[in-house]
Design an enzyme around this catalytic site. Structure first.
Site, mmCIF file in Angstrom:
data_model
loop_
_atom_site.group_PDB
_atom_site.id
_atom_site.type_symbol
_atom_site.label_atom_id
_atom_site.label_comp_id
_atom_site.label_asym_id
_atom_site.label_seq_id
_atom_site.Cartn_x
_atom_site.Cartn_y
_atom_site.Cartn_z
ATOM 1 C CG ASP A 126 133.756 80.185 108.539
ATOM 2 O OD1 ASP A 126 133.497 81.324 108.123
ATOM 3 O OD2 ASP A 126 134.908 79.704 108.542
ATOM 4 C CE LYS A 136 133.342 85.357 106.569
ATOM 5 N NZ LYS A 136 134.778 85.309 106.872
ATOM 6 N NE ARG A 155 132.132 77.371 106.180
ATOM 7 C CZ ARG A 155 132.828 76.248 106.388
ATOM 8 N NH1 ARG A 155 132.221 75.133 106.717
ATOM 9 N NH2 ARG A 155 134.150 76.250 106.277
HETATM 10 O O1 SPQ Z 1 138.593 80.558 102.625
HETATM 11 P P1 SPQ Z 1 137.248 81.198 102.601
HETATM 12 O O2 SPQ Z 1 136.637 81.077 101.240
HETATM 13 O O3 SPQ Z 1 137.256 82.633 103.064
HETATM 14 O O4 SPQ Z 1 136.336 80.326 103.600
HETATM 15 C C1 SPQ Z 1 135.548 80.638 104.766
HETATM 16 C C2 SPQ Z 1 134.513 79.443 104.876
HETATM 17 O O5 SPQ Z 1 133.330 79.627 105.177
HETATM 18 O O6 SPQ Z 1 134.973 78.327 104.699
HETATM 19 C C3 SPQ Z 1 134.843 81.981 104.737
HETATM 20 F F1 SPQ Z 1 134.000 82.136 103.832
HETATM 21 O O7 SPQ Z 1 136.312 80.516 105.964
HETATM 22 C C4 SPQ Z 1 137.301 81.475 106.419
HETATM 23 C C5 SPQ Z 1 136.813 82.136 107.710
HETATM 24 O O8 SPQ Z 1 135.584 82.792 107.541
HETATM 25 C C6 SPQ Z 1 138.576 80.722 106.680
HETATM 26 C C7 SPQ Z 1 139.547 81.462 107.524
HETATM 27 C C8 SPQ Z 1 140.944 80.978 107.627
HETATM 28 O O9 SPQ Z 1 141.214 79.798 107.353
HETATM 29 O O10 SPQ Z 1 141.809 81.800 108.013
HETATM 30 C C9 SPQ Z 1 139.173 82.557 108.287
HETATM 31 C C10 SPQ Z 1 137.823 83.137 108.259
HETATM 32 O O11 SPQ Z 1 137.815 84.284 107.455
HETATM 33 P P2 SPQ Z 1 138.233 85.744 108.005
HETATM 34 O O12 SPQ Z 1 137.853 86.659 106.876
HETATM 35 O O13 SPQ Z 1 137.401 85.962 109.209
HETATM 36 O O14 SPQ Z 1 139.647 85.760 108.268
#
Ligand code: SPQ
Length: 449
Positions: free
Chosen positions: A336, A363, A409
């Site tokens: 992120d 994302k 972001r």
């Molecule tokens: O919740 P969301 O929209 O997917 O938010 C993001 C962010 O940038 O805030 C991704 F766009 O964070 C995710 C992160 O990329 C939050 C997260 C979690 O809380 O488990 C895990 C990550 O995603 P992933 O797909 O790698 O599991």
């Protein structure tokens, strides 16, 4: 001085433009900042509190729009969640397996975490029917990564594009445990399957190619679930049916939010900032390692453990940065933070190469394409790669009109880039920042000297 550097122009009371005018004499960033609560931990505290027996108390919850979406979905299924505030939130859990059938569509808004994690719980609730959706960004993000393994467990889920896009309909079922090897390192995939495993009789295991954030594992244990971890395979096994008991959770500051200040402090000459109370869970500290590789001057102070998560104050002072290569297993530990890391790379000497980050394309926006376009519009030299970017540093940025693409972001990363750009930068649709950082622009105004 800061009041004239930053101006906010509201459009129809919903959207706003952030106008940043760097004075010809330059500026620096000074002071202490407390970032809001960790978004990933905030979601999980609300969710586990909702499915536990008894009461959960949460201190330091993030009041961003994403956790608000989680709270509203779980309220609709019977959890009593007090009004959200940072000091204290009380959740009266309904116990595992006791969701009420919601009378309307559950809306996860912009939040991938809300929708993907919740799906594991919904799919494993026998005898209940649920429909879920989100905003236009979330409705275009891939859900098959969680729908497919849930279907292997026997889940019944329908949606557009073969069940891979929200809105989705779910007929809850008693599921069968599986051993799932996820093709991607994703905390959302891992957590979704483990949450389904809580209600499923037997042992449900998830392994992943590299370790993703482990907040679910830590919190499952704290709430009383039986969990085993195999570091060799990045594997986690949960035994169901589980019983969870309400806990007291203290949410540390979000390192993903702190990353904006770390980069700002590093690239704006003469800066000296302390970011207090930041979560430094090793599955999230890739940003600290990447910035150290680039020559940033960042010190950890006052390291301590708060409610099962490591925390520190981070002091950053400006320094000359150099380009580096960021790829491989570190990527899930800073996924992120790549938009703001791209900003650091623009101001570094030499070339920065970011690879193995194709996940950025799915994302809240396509973060590779959007960051490359927007920073190039300001004069940067970034080439898109299928799975990352090649950034030639050392070019000077010139203020212009840029756009967040409604991605929080991106909005905040562009605002930080603007601090080092000559002239006036206008960040359109800057309100997106409130998804994870409601007072970001007020905090920025407060540290500009
Ligand atoms: O919740 P969301 O929209 O997917 O938010 C993001 C962010 O940038 O805030 C991704 F766009 O964070 C995710 C992160 O990329 C939050 C997260 C979690 O809380 O488990 C895990 C990550 O995603 P992933 O797909 O790698 O599991």
């Amino acid at each position: 001085m800061s009041a004239s550097v930053i101006t906010v122009e509201t459009q129809e009371n919903v959207s706003y433009k952030l106008i940043i005018q760097r004075p010809p004499s330059g500026l620096s960033l000074q002071g202490r900042i407390r970032v809001p609560g960790d978004k990933s931990i905030s979601h999980r505290a609300l969710m586990l509190g909702a499915i536990a027996e008894g009461e959960t108390q949460i201190q330091g919850l993030l009041l961003g729009e994403d956790p608000r979406s989680t709270a509203s979905c779980f309220r609709a299924m019977g959890a009593e969640i007090s009004e959200l505030n940072t000091d204290f939130v009380r959740v009266k859990g309904i116990g595992l397996g006791n969701f009420l059938e919601p009378v309307d569509v559950l809306n996860a808004g912009n939040s991938g975490t809300t929708l993907r994690l919740m799906l594991g719980l919904l799919a494993s609730h026998p005898g209940r029917f649920f429909t879920v959706t989100g905003d236009s960004s979330l409705r275009s993000r891939p859900m098959s990564r969680v729908v497919k393994p849930l279907q292997q467990m026997g889940a019944q889920i329908w949606g557009r594009n073969g069940g891979s896009l929200a809105p989705l309909a779910i007929q809850g079922q008693a599921l069968t445990p599986i051993h799932y090897h996820s093709p991607i390192a994703s905390a959302q995939v891992k957590s979704c399957i483990l949450l389904a495993g809580l209600l499923t009789e037997g042992q449900t295991t998830v392994t992943e190619p590299a370790l993703s954030r482990d907040h679910s594992e830590r919190m499952f244990r704290a709430f009383g679930a039986e969990l085993s971890i195999d570091p060799e395979t990045n594997g986690v096994t949960v035994t169901g049916p589980a019983k969870l008991y309400g806990q007291s959770v203290i949410v540390p500051g979000d390192i993903s939010s702190a990353a904006f200040w770390l980069v700002a402090g590093a690239i704006v000459p003469g800066s000296d900032l302390v970011i207090e109370n930041v979560g430094i869970n090793p599955t999230r500290t890739g940003i600290l390692e990447a910035l150290a590789l680039m020559g940033a001057d960042i010190q950890r102070e006052n390291e301590r453990e708060v409610a099962g998560e490591p925390v520190a104050d981070l002091r950053v002072r400006s320094s000359r940065l150099r380009g580096c290569t960021i790829a491989g297993d570190i990527i899930p530990r800073l996924i992120d933070e790549i938009p703001i890391l791209a900003v650091a790379a623009v101001f570094a000497e030499g070339t920065t190469i970011i690879r193995d980050a194709q996940e950025l394309r799915v994302k809240e926006s396509d973060r590779i394409a959007v960051m490359a376009q927007q920073l190039n519009n300001m004069g940067a030299n970034i080439t898109e790669l299928p799975d990352g970017m090649e950034i030639t540093g050392g070019t000077s940025l010139v203020g212009t009109d840029v756009d967040s693409h409604t991605d929080h972001r991106i909005a905040m990363s562009l605002a930080i880039a603007a601090l080092n750009a000559t002239g006036i930068t206008t960040v359109n649709r800057a309100e997106a920042a409130a998804i994870s950082y409601p007072n970001f622009f007020e905090s920025l105004t407060g540290i500009i000297k």
